[in-house]
Design a protein around this motif. Sequence first.
Motif: not given
Length: 587
Positions: A524-541
């Motif tokens: 499921p889309p939640n932080e505790e038992n599911g998944y979430t996305i967070k802003a970050t930096e990547g050399s390829a992006f």
Amino acid sequence: MPTVSVKRHLLFQALGRSYTDEEFDELCFEFGLELDEVTSEKDIISKEKGEEKAKGASETVLYKIDVPANRYDLLCIEGLVRGLQVFKERINLPRYEKIIPPQGEMQKLIITEETVQIRPHAVAAVLRDITFTKERYESFIDLQEKLHQNICRKRALVAIGTHDLDTISGPFTFTAKAPSEIKFKPLNQSKEYTASQIMDLYRTDSHLRHYLHLIESKPLYPIIYDSNGVVLSMPPIINGDHTKISLNTRNVFIECTGPDLTKAKIVLDTIVTMFSEYCAKPFSVEAAEVVYPNGKTHIYPELAYRTEKVKPELINKRVGISETPSSLAKLLTRMCLKSHVVGNVLEVEIPPTRADIIHACDIVEDAAIAYGYNNIQMTVPKTYTIANQLPLNKLTELLRLDLAAAGFTEALTFALCSQEDIADKLGMDLSATKAVRIANPKTAEFQVARTTLLPGLLKTIAANRKMPLPLKLFEISDIVLKDPNTDVGARNYRHLGAVYYNKSPGFEIIHGLLDRVMQLLEVPPNEENGYTIKATEGSAFFPGRCAEIFVRGQSIGKLGVLHPDVITKFELTMPCSALEINIEPFI
């Protein structure tokens, strides 16, 4: 597997009967071989260079037969026919005989100490009173080439030289000299060259240029002379023209040189056993004496017969049959391994042609071939185990179907790539990639094991730029990273990678694909038992267009819009968004 090409009419003539293509295919299968192709010289040229070039080429039917890599005795028509005739019990296995000439008449090959650092070993023999025809001569040359490519490892381990003995006089000397001191007329050339000039001459030769590196960096080149200073050969590059063999040659001096004495002895035994049948006294070989730098001498060829003892119960158990000892002895004799029963064991005689027999399991394998794999009764294994698909592979297969249903096309790219692909092109330093490097890469394209699926997918898009947009590709395969905690120092991880290539970046498409994958995995889309996305930096992006994906607090990958520099380095011209995650945490 080496492929042996034989003319059908010559093969059937030697076998004493004709076969249909289907019958001969079946015979090959029974003997443990495979009839790969029925073709002709004209068909081969037509396929490779077009019909125009094929005009006038021979239409003689050729059989291309796949031979096991360790069966050096089957690399020519002589050995092939002999093996099949013994297998069908039409002839008995010949006994190979080494003839020792009278005192003072034996050919001698003297090795000097200069060769120690280059090619320290040499063996020699003589085929006396041999009769060549055009077909026999071609087979003789072809066998040498087959051995050079196979057991000789492209002449690195052994180089073969064959010479018309009547044009030279022994004793022969195998030494090494500076390139400037060596001068002779190479095979099929019209004038003399120094060794350095010979190397330059063959630098553009499609055949010989592949062997130059074996000695060109050495201060001394190996060379063989006769007692009059006539050059026999400069191994492993070229023979001298003076000793060239022709259809009129009656006595052949054979020398094999190289850094591997065992392989040299096997090669010499193979050549003389295959072609001694054309000597005035069939299957006899005249010995030659080799004198080493320390004064020790040895007589070659060895033509050694040895006896192995095998229990019939072992063969029956390993193959899954229940034959009597006498029946097993008969089966092995059909495979050129003369056998008889002594007490409760089988005594198996290994002839000099069967260098591949090094263990009891090799004898068991030949018994199985002679019995016929199709004749072995199929039985249910006695172990109570039920096969099941590896969970990781099962998940991979399920995801593949649904990603294809989502409109993405699957790609299958190489597991190896260049250092530039995983580092420079993605804006990373190679030391930060944990890449496993290949110690001796053959090409710049295959230097390291891939650490990400992204380069392969981007190269696939680059190769398909003419296809209609958008291009939506995915791949689920392994990547490899260094891991000092494992016994091999590296570990595989199963990754899912996807890219979207269009006139607009399509970040929402890739994000939607991530949501669909998580939906399929019931995360499921939640932080505790599911998944979430967070802003970050990547050399390829692209800065501000990259997010890290977390599942139950664990980072599993990234998604985002690729940096323009990355897109340009992969020869692309439009925006591209990408996703790559590790699917192993979902097992």
